[in-house]
Design a protein around this motif. Structure first.
Motif: not given
Length: 241
Positions: A45-58
């Protein structure tokens, strides 16, 4: 996480009933599942379309959450939160007559799987999704399975070695390893059959399709046995002990 040294007491406090330890494993695994899955949903939800940033957050949330949970529950149950960790504890203790007994192993694994399912449902509901979902993310490739073997082997090895120095060291070491393994393994370092089961019930960034679950769990068991074998060889008592 794991109690490898023959002259150490178990990582959980002596005299705590199996029922209380099972509750600790259920709650700890449920919260861990909620952290892993919930942070994955939030990352989408916070970083739609940015898989790298999603992985960093997770990965950041997963590592911090795991460290806190180990510190909170290790004095009660050993903070396994993972069937392969409990299996390694049971296998590693057969020769020394220490570690989990067979009945305890069954109780731990049941509590961990139940907790992971509950945590997945909770994470879905927190983000106003249907509580029960079926993941559609198929993950099985040769590379992914190799990544899961490596992730589980490393988890057991790190937990085995760090556990010799107490649960505070284990919390930092294991959480740091998992946080990094989410990045360096192709599979995303599930390394946990219970969480794999829970993640099957969330169609999100962290989900795994049911068809991929058996192969992932098999790879995790193989990796855990490899990690335990290596640490048993390296930490084998010297002759005469």
């Amino acid at each position: 996480m794991i109690d490898p040294a023959p002259d150490q007491t178990p990582s959980f406090a002596a005299g705590i009933s199996l029922g209380r330890r099972a509750v600790a494993e259920f709650v700890g695994t449920a919260v861990l599942a909620a952290v892993v899955i919930g942070s994955g949903i939030a990352a989408e939800q916070l970083s739609p379309g940015d898989i790298g940033l999603q992985l960093l957050e997770n990965s950041t949330a997963s590592a911090f959450g795991l460290a806190v949970l180990i510190l909170a529950f290790a004095p009660i149950s050993g903070a396994h939160f993972n069937p392969v960790v409990s299996l390694a504890d049971w296998l590693g203790g057969r020769r020394r007559r220490s570690g989990l007994g067979t009945r305890e192993l069954g109780a731990y694994i049941g509590a961990q799987c139940g907790g992971a399912v509950f945590g997945a449902l909770l994470a879905n509901a927190m983000f106003d999704r249907a509580a029960v979902q079926i993941a559609t993310h198929h993950r099985v490739t040769g590379g992914h399975l190799l990544g899961e073997i490596l992730a589980a082997a490393g988890l057991i090895a790190v937990g085995f070695a760090a556990g010799r120095h107490g649960h505070r060291v284990a919390a930092v070491a294991v959480a740091t390893y998992i946080g990094s393994a989410i990045w360096f393994t192709s599979s995303g370092s599930f390394a946990n059959p219970a969480l794999t089961l829970g993640r099957m019930l969330s169609d999100s960034f962290t989900g795994i399709a049911p068809a991929s679950v058996p192969a992932f769990v098999a790879a995790q068991i193989v990796g855990a046995l490899a990690g335990l074998s290596l640490m048993t060889l390296l930490y084998r008592p010297a002759a005469g002990r």
